[in-house]
Design an enzyme around this catalytic site. Sequence first.
Site, mmCIF file in Angstrom:
data_model
loop_
_atom_site.group_PDB
_atom_site.id
_atom_site.type_symbol
_atom_site.label_atom_id
_atom_site.label_comp_id
_atom_site.label_asym_id
_atom_site.label_seq_id
_atom_site.Cartn_x
_atom_site.Cartn_y
_atom_site.Cartn_z
ATOM 1 C CE1 TYR A 1 -6.259 -36.053 -47.996
ATOM 2 C CE2 TYR A 1 -6.372 -33.923 -49.071
ATOM 3 C CZ TYR A 1 -5.985 -34.704 -48.005
ATOM 4 O OH TYR A 1 -5.326 -34.117 -46.940
ATOM 5 N N PRO B 1 -7.936 -27.331 -38.627
ATOM 6 C CG PRO B 1 -8.060 -25.647 -40.242
ATOM 7 C CD PRO B 1 -7.791 -27.128 -40.084
ATOM 8 N N GLY C 1 -11.234 -28.403 -36.148
ATOM 9 C CA GLY C 1 -11.607 -29.612 -35.435
ATOM 10 C C GLY C 1 -11.749 -30.833 -36.303
ATOM 11 N N GLY C 2 -11.768 -30.665 -37.631
ATOM 12 C CA GLY C 2 -11.828 -31.807 -38.533
ATOM 13 C C GLY C 2 -13.182 -32.496 -38.518
ATOM 14 C CG PHE C 3 -13.336 -36.391 -39.812
ATOM 15 C CD1 PHE C 3 -13.936 -36.212 -41.057
ATOM 16 C CD2 PHE C 3 -12.029 -36.828 -39.778
ATOM 17 C CE1 PHE C 3 -13.255 -36.482 -42.229
ATOM 18 C CE2 PHE C 3 -11.336 -37.111 -40.950
ATOM 19 C CZ PHE C 3 -11.951 -36.929 -42.175
ATOM 20 N N PRO D 1 -16.112 -31.083 -35.250
ATOM 21 C CG PRO D 1 -17.667 -30.208 -36.752
ATOM 22 C CD PRO D 1 -17.281 -31.485 -36.052
#
Length: 300
Positions: free
Chosen positions: A73, A224, A226-228, A230
């Site tokens: 990261y 959790p 939805g990530g990129f 939502p």
Amino acid sequence: MSSSDKSGSDKSGSDKSGAYKLGDRSVRRLGYGAMQLAGKGVFGPPKDHEGAIAVLREAVANGVNHIDTSDYYGPHVTNKLIREALAPYPDDLVVVTKIGARRSSDASWLPAYSPEELTQAVHDNLKNLALDMIDVVNLRIMFDTHGPAEGSIEAPLTVLAELQSKGLVRHIGLSNVTRAQIAEGRRICEIVCVQNQYNLAHRQDDALIDELARDGIAYVPFFPLGGFSPLQSSTLSGVAERLGATPMQAALAWLLRRSPNILLIPGTSSVEHLRENLAAAELELSEDVLSELDGVAKAA
């Protein structure tokens, strides 16, 4: 971890999430994922360095004792931020990292499975986190960057198991894996957690979660919320409005109720959003509400 305790006194949000074992440690089920602390696209430094430090310290002050990170990261960005913000670490803090990928100069995500790459990744994590041993290292499988894909994981996992035998890694987990790969992995070494994509609308691992729960293995859903992309659901929004909560709080509360072995690591670069996420543990969902939310996946 070291004996310095920076955990503060207000732990109501994280405490109410309950706890579950992660290897030989017990962690609160509502943790924190550090991915969003890096720059845009999880690449480069944060836009607000001091803000990133504040989020990490706020998480621990509110009882979070499970932080998920990776040295790819940034790369190297989030681990250095964690070290700056939290070292020397509280005794109860469990830091979990991932290896098996690297970042190219154009910020793309590439597999990094050779023994040399895996070994270097563990040493980079140790150095940048200022640790002598990493609590948990997840082997990220990159056969397909869009999701789990079949293929043997024996070669890279054997390398990680050898690093564990040298005392550099306490426990091993798997990320982005299939049921067959988990079974293969468990024949090679103890697997303490599985980290796959899972949320209210993305529920391909429903049966797997229950199987792992029966074996006492933690399941840590990434994305959790939805990530990129939502989560968007009129059902979720309606439930949240009735509960006096945000849709993301309702989605996290549903995950906490889904199975006791689920450990959550929602990420954010905002102290305000961090507090909102932690408050999700205080939401009570009736059976009717749970049933209503279960329908989101069918409509997705």
